[in-house]
Design a protein around this motif. Structure first.
Motif, short mmCIF file in Angstrom:
data_model
loop_
_atom_site.label_atom_id
_atom_site.label_comp_id
_atom_site.label_asym_id
_atom_site.label_seq_id
_atom_site.Cartn_x
_atom_site.Cartn_y
_atom_site.Cartn_z
N VAL A 166 25.99 -46.23 38.35
CA VAL A 166 27.00 -45.26 38.78
C VAL A 166 27.22 -44.30 37.63
CG1 VAL A 166 29.40 -44.91 39.46
CG2 VAL A 166 28.13 -46.88 40.35
N SER A 167 27.20 -43.01 37.92
CA SER A 167 27.39 -42.01 36.87
C SER A 167 28.23 -40.86 37.39
CB SER A 167 26.03 -41.49 36.37
OG SER A 167 25.33 -40.88 37.43
N ILE A 168 28.64 -39.99 36.49
CA ILE A 168 29.42 -38.83 36.89
C ILE A 168 28.59 -37.93 37.81
CG2 ILE A 168 30.63 -36.76 36.09
CD1 ILE A 168 32.12 -39.34 35.57
N LEU A 169 27.33 -37.73 37.44
CA LEU A 169 26.40 -36.95 38.25
C LEU A 169 25.13 -37.77 38.46
CD1 LEU A 169 26.72 -33.41 36.60
CD2 LEU A 169 27.67 -34.13 38.80
N GLY A 170 24.73 -37.96 39.70
CA GLY A 170 23.53 -38.72 39.97
C GLY A 170 22.27 -37.90 39.71
N ASN A 171 21.27 -38.52 39.11
CA ASN A 171 20.00 -37.82 38.86
C ASN A 171 18.89 -38.29 39.80
OD1 ASN A 171 19.61 -40.34 37.77
ND2 ASN A 171 19.31 -39.65 35.66
N THR A 172 19.26 -39.16 40.77
CA THR A 172 18.38 -39.51 41.88
C THR A 172 19.26 -39.57 43.12
OG1 THR A 172 18.71 -41.91 41.78
CG2 THR A 172 16.99 -40.97 40.33
N THR A 173 18.63 -39.53 44.28
CA THR A 173 19.42 -39.58 45.52
C THR A 173 20.17 -40.90 45.63
OG1 THR A 173 17.88 -38.10 46.64
CG2 THR A 173 19.31 -39.44 48.04
N GLU A 174 19.53 -41.99 45.21
CA GLU A 174 20.18 -43.28 45.27
C GLU A 174 21.43 -43.30 44.39
OE1 GLU A 174 19.43 -47.84 43.70
OE2 GLU A 174 17.70 -46.68 44.37
N GLY A 180 28.71 -41.16 44.39
CA GLY A 180 29.64 -40.43 45.25
C GLY A 180 30.60 -41.35 45.96
N VAL A 181 30.10 -42.49 46.43
CA VAL A 181 30.97 -43.45 47.12
C VAL A 181 31.91 -44.14 46.15
CG1 VAL A 181 31.00 -45.63 48.40
CG2 VAL A 181 29.38 -43.84 49.04
N VAL A 182 31.36 -44.70 45.08
CA VAL A 182 32.18 -45.48 44.14
C VAL A 182 33.19 -44.59 43.42
CG1 VAL A 182 32.14 -46.90 42.05
CG2 VAL A 182 30.41 -47.24 43.83
N GLN A 183 32.70 -43.45 42.89
CA GLN A 183 33.63 -42.55 42.19
C GLN A 183 34.64 -41.95 43.15
OE1 GLN A 183 33.67 -42.80 39.10
NE2 GLN A 183 31.95 -41.87 38.00
N GLY A 184 34.19 -41.71 44.39
CA GLY A 184 35.12 -41.16 45.39
C GLY A 184 36.25 -42.12 45.68
N ILE A 185 35.93 -43.42 45.78
CA ILE A 185 36.97 -44.43 46.00
C ILE A 185 37.92 -44.49 44.80
CG2 ILE A 185 37.36 -46.92 46.18
CD1 ILE A 185 34.87 -47.03 47.97
N LYS A 186 37.35 -44.44 43.61
CA LYS A 186 38.19 -44.46 42.40
C LYS A 186 39.16 -43.29 42.40
CE LYS A 186 38.01 -43.80 37.42
NZ LYS A 186 37.17 -43.48 36.24
N TYR A 187 38.65 -42.09 42.66
CA TYR A 187 39.51 -40.90 42.64
C TYR A 187 40.53 -40.94 43.77
CZ TYR A 187 36.00 -39.11 39.38
OH TYR A 187 35.14 -38.94 38.31
N GLU A 188 40.13 -41.50 44.91
CA GLU A 188 41.07 -41.64 46.02
C GLU A 188 42.23 -42.54 45.63
OE1 GLU A 188 41.04 -43.37 50.61
OE2 GLU A 188 39.16 -42.77 49.66
N ILE A 189 41.92 -43.67 45.03
CA ILE A 189 42.96 -44.60 44.59
C ILE A 189 43.85 -43.96 43.54
CG2 ILE A 189 43.36 -46.75 43.31
CD1 ILE A 189 40.91 -47.92 44.76
#
Length: 245
Positions: A166-174, A180-189
């Motif tokens: 998990v990174s701030i910006l992904g350098n592969t689609t995976e 995007g999912v993990v960081q999105g949940i973190k920011y949502e919380i």
């Protein structure tokens, strides 16, 4: 001793409580719940129990509960008495796990404004005030549903595992999907917590649930993990109903 049963979408938690303290908690797959319950009850001398469920129960599991030598009550939202004032306008539709969680939070932190965040199949945000009033909450997509939605509602995006880089910006689609999912949940919380802090500076936050995501929050965030908040709430509801009887 009290038997506490929390039946979720993917697993069943069985716990033993004695004098308000949790003695043991085990998780079993739903398919193994009947045998797991039978074996667990052989280990302790239970005098009463309670169960809650967020899904339809397997009839064989219900029969197994009914065979027990001690009374086991069901937590039914909108019907079972709870030691809180419930301001939810549709109490019969309120998930039993959400109800138990806020009861547990209020029991552990009485006279305190508490936000309970449960990360599981769904992510729920529920608030109980310092006055012991459950004000309601919100329901959001859990991590598994987010990964599935990205895969199933697009033509080419792959289904990605939750565990991994998990990174701030992904350098592969995976990595981009996972981040995007993990960081999105973190920011949502964090967004929810910050919003509540503006109104309730003394806010206390419990983070719980069956999905562990290794989320790292700022030390300024009053977020504390507690894997047993629903079980604690169920035990409190059981004792409360025993008291009023």
């Amino acid at each position: 001793m009290n038997l506490i049963i929390d039946i979720g979408n993917t697993c069943v938690k069985l716990a033993c409580f004695n004098d308000g303290n949790i003695i043991e908690c085990i998780r079993v797959d739903r398919i193994d719940a009947k045998v797991g319950l039978r074996d667990f009850c052989k280990k302790y001398h239970f005098s009463k129990g309670i169960y809650s469920t967020v899904t339809d129960l397997d009839p064989e599991f219900v029969l197994e509960i009914n065979k027990l030598s001690f009374p086991v009550m069901a937590l039914v939202s909108g019907k079972t008495s709870i030691p809180l004032v419930n301001h939810y306008l549709t109490p019969f539709t309120l998930g039993a796990d959400r109800l138990a969680a806020v009861v547990g939070a209020n029991y552990l932190k009485p006279n305190c404004n508490v936000l309970v965040i449960d990360v599981g199949t769904c992510i729920t945000f529920d608030f109980v005030s310092a006055q012991g009033v459950y004000e309601g909450g919100n329901i959001s997509l859990g991590p598994t549903m987010r990964f599935l939605a990205l895969h199933e509602h697009t033509a080419k995006l792959p289904l990605v595992e939750r565990k991994g880089v998990v990174s701030i910006l992904g350098n592969t689609t995976e990595v981009a999907i996972r981040s995007g999912v993990v960081q999105g949940i973190k920011y949502e919380i964090e967004g929810y917590v910050q919003s509540f802090l503006e109104k309730y500076p003394d806010l206390f936050v419990y983070l719980t649930g069956g999905v562990h995501m290794n989320l790292h929050f700022s030390e300024k965030m009053p977020i504390f993990a507690n894997d047993f908040i629903v079980l604690i709430g169920l035990n409190r509801i059981l004792e409360y109903n025993n008291e009023i009887v």
